[in-house]
Design an enzyme around this catalytic site. Sequence first.
Site, PDB file in Angstrom:
ATOM      1  N   GLY A 199       3.031   8.965  30.343  1.00 16.30           N
ATOM      2  CA  GLY A 199       2.091   9.574  31.270  1.00 16.30           C
ATOM      3  C   GLY A 199       2.361  11.026  31.610  1.00 16.30           C
ATOM      4  CB  THR A 229      -4.244   7.565  26.023  1.00  9.39           C
ATOM      5  OG1 THR A 229      -2.975   7.356  26.654  1.00  9.39           O
ATOM      6  CG2 THR A 229      -4.917   6.234  25.784  1.00  9.39           C
ATOM      7  CG  ASP A 287       0.329   0.307  31.445  1.00 10.07           C
ATOM      8  OD1 ASP A 287       0.901  -0.681  30.972  1.00 10.07           O
ATOM      9  OD2 ASP A 287       0.732   1.472  31.289  1.00 10.07           O
TER      10      ASP A 287
END
Lengths: 536, 536
Positions: A199, A229, A287
């Site tokens: 992230g 992603t 998630d």
Amino acid sequence: MSQTPATSPAPPADQAVPADVLAAVSPLRLRRVAIDTYRENVAYLNRDCAVYRAEGFQALSKVEVRANGRRILATLNVTSDPRIVQCHEVGLSEDAFDQLGVPKGHPVTISQAEPPASIAALHRKIDGERLGRADFESIVRDIAEHRYSKIELSAFVVATNRGELDREEVYFLTEAMIASGRRIDWHERLVVDKHCIGGIPGNRTSMLVVPIVAAHGLVCPKTSSRAITSPAGTADTMEVLADVELPLARLQEIVREHHACLAWGGTADLSPADDVLISVERPLSLDSPGQMVASILSKKIAAGSNHLVLDIPIGPTAKVRSMPEAQKLRRLFEYVARRLDLSLDVVITDGRQPIGNGIGPVLEARDVMRVLENHPLAPQDLRQKALRLAGRLLECDPDIRGGDGFAIARDILDSGRALEKMRALIEAQGAKPFEHERPGLGALSFEVRAEQAGVVTGIDNLQIARIARLAGAPKVRTAGVDLARKLGDAVAAGDLLYRVHAGFQSDLDFARQASDKSSGYQLGTPGQLPHVFVEF
Amino acid sequence: MSQTPATSPAPPADQAVPADVLAAVSPLRLRRVAIDTYRENVAYLNRDCAVYRAEGFQALSKVEVRANGRRILATLNVTSDPRIVQCHEVGLSEDAFDQLGVPKGHPVTISQAEPPASIAALHRKIDGERLGRADFESIVRDIAEHRYSKIELSAFVVATNRGELDREEVYFLTEAMIASGRRIDWHERLVVDKHCIGGIPGNRTSMLVVPIVAAHGLVCPKTSSRAITSPAGTADTMEVLADVELPLARLQEIVREHHACLAWGGTADLSPADDVLISVERPLSLDSPGQMVASILSKKIAAGSNHLVLDIPIGPTAKVRSMPEAQKLRRLFEYVARRLDLSLDVVITDGRQPIGNGIGPVLEARDVMRVLENHPLAPQDLRQKALRLAGRLLECDPDIRGGDGFAIARDILDSGRALEKMRALIEAQGAKPFEHERPGLGALSFEVRAEQAGVVTGIDNLQIARIARLAGAPKVRTAGVDLARKLGDAVAAGDLLYRVHAGFQSDLDFARQASDKSSGYQLGTPGQLPHVFVEF
């Protein structure tokens, strides 16, 4: 109370034609349909195909395609266009064709797939029951064998979401995921690894930690993913410098000689059920802690690690946004790791902004090499974080005293031994030509500048990642975002905040539209800096 | 605490090309791809298409296709085969092409779809929260507009499954589903309907109840579904006798003149979100009470009914297997109906075996016509059940005293007035040639006979339905199963239990394989008959 089942007399022999025989009489031929259905196997039948009608197939039903003793499961699409498949053909989408592994034109049979054996267990989970070890084994086996449809996969992911799995169920799930694929044995007492829950753009610490701890002599066979992603994964960035798709046998040779590798994990069949689940979790943006723990720990244990340093970044635009949430996640990781005999050291880090300056494969490779070379432009936050993680990993060596790891890691880095180890790894994996001081960035670029003076009080990880992806990263390796300012930096009006590089005009335009909408930067006064959750 | 957003200066005008303009510069052309993806819109792009790369599309991502002021959402598949789509084309699967309603070759634009606005509410439901009216409105609107992927649909269905919706949430969901489509106003004080929750083969009571109550003068505009998982729906069976796909305006004329119709409901856009949800509920075999109530009541209320008789059959192989379960379901139906001002009368019936003899469109049409004609071979169970339901429906007429309905229904049937009404409806909808005493059944057939003497103690609804479907029903109208014995009948060894008809040899073979595996019949002693839950 016995009951007598009524049965019909056997039908005349000439009519009792089982499906396999029928198909053998007029065999269908395999065709490759050049459609990429992204991890979903699709089979194509012509609407006029006799077997389509005979089998009572319905579009979107699950079918089994068999040839040459091999079989795969696929979702059925029906076509009336003979240019896609003709009546005597079974078409398979690209992935499905590769999985079946049989040449074009080969005879194939197709039939309704039996429903997966674990569907009853799935229904019990949907109904809120607690499942046992055997249930998870059977569900995960069916998932790894692609027996679940996208719909069933989503049902499993939602039914095992936040709060639906207790910690022992997470342990069962993790264990079943390890068992669903290969498990590597490095034949070493201590096999170390590091992992970040993700992230944070940039953040290529693995490419620093691995050479540091390997230079010290620890065995660290690092397998990484490609970006899913994000604008770059470790595998995408390492691929700028060297080959990362290596056969397992070659990886083992490299690890024996150099104590480490930095390779893509996709070829090794580690926790294959995880890859299938991700194909549903990602579009759902689900998630949950249980799924994250099972995913990460199953991959690491299957890869043969027995000691793991886990990085959990906290920040307003990170995956984990508060310290209590991070601590809860830490406890779950620790519980499952202990059940699976993995020694685990969780490190909670600053996730308020990207780590390093470059975001995108080539830009991140440049930052990594600058840190290894102690270059004056090396990003200090990337260096500090890598040293901290490497230090924690080094302390699993019984010869190193608690607290000494950081200094030892720094010595290895400053002395050039980490650079030397990295060069050896690059050479061993197959070096690629790359001059990181002339990295050949995407020729098209635009700059984003401060409209007025202030202090950088926020950098949105998600928006910066989005801009880098729109600019083409990771597909265009030279594309991405190069940050010129970080949190706390003072800027004057007109000062450069970041530069965006792209390889194609249309990519550049899309990235600019996104950055016009929101640059990802906030300027304010020093008092508006977000709380620092953790101290280095 | 205001924060100053940092923004970039406007890019030079010649570079600021929005996506729409880009597409207009080199327009893509629409192509119909003859692939049936069963209610899932799929768009096909060529891998070499500039817009594919530029937009950062990923296979399976959701895209929006626009043309001529219209737009649809679709899942992206990527192909490298120019015979499917060329670089300058956007392909659409059959359903998607029809939905967009624009001719082949028309210029189209394609872009990433915005995530549905209701995804945040979906996530709250996944996390176990109770949702409000506005949440359900927004979720159901997105579902009806095909904004949800199959994965998101499954997530919604699982997150609102058994126990996850309280009864007020079921009411909100039903209300939102009604609002997602058309709502017909018949301009009548009393509009009656009947419905069965399904799962019992045969059971074509609607085709008897409707002419009976219409002959009495009640308004009963019956719209039905086609078979989804069963061997025949009411629409499939009525279609043997007359057209069922009628424009709404024509239906309204017929109802004005004859007080009734027996038509397919698919053209009327009633509760369209329901159709989308079913495409996921069915493969998951999820049919939770909340979803069943919302599905049935939304369709009925959208169709303009204000009085409904609802048939809940109970039996060991029916959907509902015990009286407490049936009562719980009844209470939920009644609560939601009351909130929506629908007068509801729940009738719990015997669902231990198929109703009538024939299973399959033509066989069921034969049974219905025999009952209407008071034919000696008319199946008595079908007649009795239809009279019971019609009687309950008649009693909503304020002029009929409670308890008198059954006798009035029987008079209407015995006098031939129901047959006369049915003939008028068939004529009005467009009669098809059909001689039900020579119905032209599938030419291929086999018989299933008792192996030894005994009493029929069980007929498995699910297995009989499966055999009828494998034999070709409902696609092959003349295919199906014709039962010769029902529960409680005594049989000698070699007596006929049922005959299976098929139109094609391969269908016959598949049906025979299934029936060899399990005939669906159990023979035993009279004491082994399953408990009769309900009394007629």
